[in-house]
Write a protein that holds these residues in place. Structure first.
Motif, PDB file in Angstrom:
ATOM      1  N   ARG A  38     -50.914  31.453  98.798  1.00 25.58           N
ATOM      2  CA  ARG A  38     -51.968  30.788  99.923  1.00 25.58           C
ATOM      3  C   ARG A  38     -52.326  32.176 100.619  1.00 25.58           C
ATOM      4  N   ARG A  41     -54.360  34.644  98.539  1.00 22.39           N
ATOM      5  CA  ARG A  41     -55.736  34.523  98.279  1.00 22.39           C
ATOM      6  C   ARG A  41     -56.622  34.090  99.652  1.00 22.39           C
ATOM      7  N   ASP A  42     -55.798  33.760 100.866  1.00 20.68           N
ATOM      8  CA  ASP A  42     -56.674  33.774 101.946  1.00 20.68           C
ATOM      9  C   ASP A  42     -57.127  35.232 102.623  1.00 20.68           C
ATOM     10  N   ASP A  47     -54.424  36.282  93.376  1.00 17.50           N
ATOM     11  CA  ASP A  47     -53.403  35.408  93.231  1.00 17.50           C
ATOM     12  C   ASP A  47     -52.515  35.752  92.231  1.00 17.50           C
ATOM     13  N   ALA A  96     -53.422  35.819 107.422  1.00 16.82           N
ATOM     14  CA  ALA A  96     -54.417  34.851 107.121  1.00 16.82           C
ATOM     15  C   ALA A  96     -55.502  35.114 107.957  1.00 16.82           C
TER      16      ALA A  96
END
Length: 158
Positions: A38, A41-42, A47, A96
């Protein structure tokens, strides 16, 4: 603890020396595979498959991740891979987007560099591939081109 923040190292311990904003905690372990994927990707990184995370994360030489303490959700990660003696590669540094600009990335790389200073033998080579300018230089990293060039290939191209 949420699955998102569960690390791959059961002997997790917390660093008290790295300054982070209130409500965040740096942990000396990699995040869970789900959080690893995650966060990549963020942060706009490629990925990695679940299998890649399951195989790769346990082979981390040293890793950290930052959690938001209220939710126990991983909001950042960074790790070192290598042979433990002559080569160390910083990789998977990601924060993030909503938490970027708060010093989380700096705290994580500070922890990696502190670990290297204590554990890497004299003469070891430390490298990284960066997609941001001006971040890693504060720790002494320099561009190596034209003396050397980074080359790469993905397994689907082999």
């Amino acid at each position: 603890m949420s699955d998102d923040a569960a690390g791959s190292d059961a002997s997790e311990r917390r660093l008290g020396e790295t300054a982070l904003p209130a409500g965040y905690e740096l942990r000396e372990t990699t995040p869970s595979v789900a959080a690893f994927r995650r966060l990549r990707r963020d942060a706009g990184m490629t990925d990695r498959s679940r299998e890649a995370g399951e195989r790769g994360l346990p082979n981390t030489t040293y890793g950290v991740h930052v959690v938001e303490t209220e939710t126990e959700s991983a909001v950042g990660m960074a790790r070192i891979v290598g042979d433990g003696g002559s080569i160390f590669h910083l990789t998977d540094t990601a924060v993030a987007p909503p938490q970027q600009g708060r010093g989380i990335g700096t705290a994580m790389v500070d922890a990696l560099v502190a670990w290297l200073r204590e554990n890497a033998p004299e003469g070891a080579y430390v490298d990284l591939l960066a997609d941001v300018d001006g971040f890693y230089e504060r720790w002494g990293f320099e561009r190596t081109a034209p003396a050397s060039k980074a080359l790469g290939i993905r397994t689907e191209e082999l």
